[in-house]
Design a protein around this motif. Structure first.
Motif, PDB file in Angstrom:
ATOM      1  N   THR A  15      45.391  37.886  -5.521  1.00  0.00           N
ATOM      2  CA  THR A  15      45.617  39.331  -5.085  1.00  0.00           C
ATOM      3  C   THR A  15      46.272  39.404  -3.551  1.00  0.00           C
ATOM      4  N   SER A  16      46.605  40.553  -3.251  1.00  0.00           N
ATOM      5  CA  SER A  16      47.056  40.639  -1.747  1.00  0.00           C
ATOM      6  C   SER A  16      45.876  40.298  -0.727  1.00  0.00           C
ATOM      7  N   ASP A  79      55.643  35.622  -0.474  1.00  0.00           N
ATOM      8  CA  ASP A  79      55.366  36.135  -1.498  1.00  0.00           C
ATOM      9  C   ASP A  79      54.388  37.464  -1.651  1.00  0.00           C
ATOM     10  N   GLN A  82      55.635  40.995  -2.709  1.00  0.00           N
ATOM     11  CA  GLN A  82      55.947  41.167  -4.177  1.00  0.00           C
ATOM     12  C   GLN A  82      54.294  41.284  -4.753  1.00  0.00           C
ATOM     13  N   VAL A  83      53.381  40.631  -4.153  1.00  0.00           N
ATOM     14  CA  VAL A  83      52.278  40.993  -4.894  1.00  0.00           C
ATOM     15  C   VAL A  83      51.499  42.368  -4.474  1.00  0.00           C
ATOM     16  N   GLU A  84      51.819  42.917  -3.338  1.00  0.00           N
ATOM     17  CA  GLU A  84      51.509  44.151  -2.925  1.00  0.00           C
ATOM     18  C   GLU A  84      52.140  45.238  -3.625  1.00  0.00           C
ATOM     19  N   ALA A  85      53.315  44.934  -3.819  1.00  0.00           N
ATOM     20  CA  ALA A  85      54.039  45.972  -4.687  1.00  0.00           C
ATOM     21  C   ALA A  85      53.688  45.944  -6.345  1.00  0.00           C
ATOM     22  N   ALA A  86      53.308  44.667  -6.621  1.00  0.00           N
ATOM     23  CA  ALA A  86      52.842  44.519  -8.085  1.00  0.00           C
ATOM     24  C   ALA A  86      51.320  45.422  -8.161  1.00  0.00           C
ATOM     25  N   GLU A  87      50.591  44.877  -7.158  1.00  0.00           N
ATOM     26  CA  GLU A  87      49.128  45.941  -7.170  1.00  0.00           C
ATOM     27  C   GLU A  87      49.489  47.664  -7.016  1.00  0.00           C
ATOM     28  N   ALA A  89      52.096  49.054  -7.924  1.00  0.00           N
ATOM     29  CA  ALA A  89      52.510  49.537  -9.314  1.00  0.00           C
ATOM     30  C   ALA A  89      51.358  49.821 -10.522  1.00  0.00           C
ATOM     31  N   ALA A  90      50.367  48.680 -10.387  1.00  0.00           N
ATOM     32  CA  ALA A  90      49.357  48.767 -11.340  1.00  0.00           C
ATOM     33  C   ALA A  90      48.317  49.789 -10.817  1.00  0.00           C
TER      34      ALA A  90
END
Length: 207
Positions: A15-16, A79, A82-87, A89-90
């Motif tokens: 996770t971020s 990285d 990218q993880v923050e963007a994915a979180e 989006a989720a």
């Protein structure tokens, strides 16, 4: 297995927050190693040749550790977006799904539950209307009987249900022998308004 998994371990949830925590730990270790090297360099002038060699070996080990830590921080920082963007989006998808579920529940409540409630309201409202209508009949009968008894007093006049059950007690005025008549509750017939549950005419008052 991705590079982040290798850095943090496959059992660690990526996770971020965990990445930022790892960056913080690595940067703290970097500061420690750099301070250690700086302190060692200050004391070089006082060392023997043997001690100097030992210190240089230790510094070399620390510098390799610094290189690894700097690479670790670089990879983690690379990285992290990218993880923050994915979180994000989720989270957005979860909010969308929650709103869709809420909308569906609201739609069902209006299409199904509300219909049942309106049907129940109609049933109860009609029962109330019948009650009020019957009470009006009783009240009209009391008036008619009392008029007849005033002309032919063969029995005591009738006390209506409003006086029997819907009138507050009379109260004596403070400091005098007079009294204040108790008030009556609002007229059911006049005060009650029962609109239709579905398109139609009022249930009460009746047209």
């Amino acid at each position: 297995m991705g590079i982040i998994d290798k850095l943090l371990g496959s059992k660690t949830a990526i996770t971020s927050a965990t990445i930022r925590d790892e960056i913080s730990k690595a940067e703290s270790s970097l500061a420690t190693y750099r301070a250690k090297i700086e302190a060692a360099n200050v004391s070089v002038a006082l060392l023997s040749d043997e001690a100097h060699v030992k210190i240089e070996n230790e510094i070399a080990v620390d510098r390799r550790a610094i290189t690894r830590l700097e690479a670790r921080v670089s990879l983690l920082k690379n990285d992290l977006p990218q993880v923050e963007a994915a979180e994000e989006a989720a989270q957005a998808a979860a909010k969308d799904e929650a709103l869709r579920k809420h909308a569906e529940a609201c739609r069902k409540a209006n299409e199904k539950e509300a219909k049942v409630l309106l049907e129940s309201y109609t049933e109860h409202a009609n029962a109330i209307a019948e009650t009020i209508a019957r009470l009006r009949e009783i009240s009209d009968e009391v008036i008619a009987v009392n008029v007849a008894l005033s002309r032919n007093p063969v029995a005591e006049s009738i006390v209506g249900y409003d006086t029997l059950y819907r009138k507050h007690p009379d109260r004596e005025e403070t400091g005098s022998v007079s009294f204040r008549p108790g008030r009556y509750e609002d007229s059911l017939e006049m005060a009650v308004r029962l609109p239709p549950a579905f398109v139609g005419t009022y249930i009460w008052p009746r047209s």
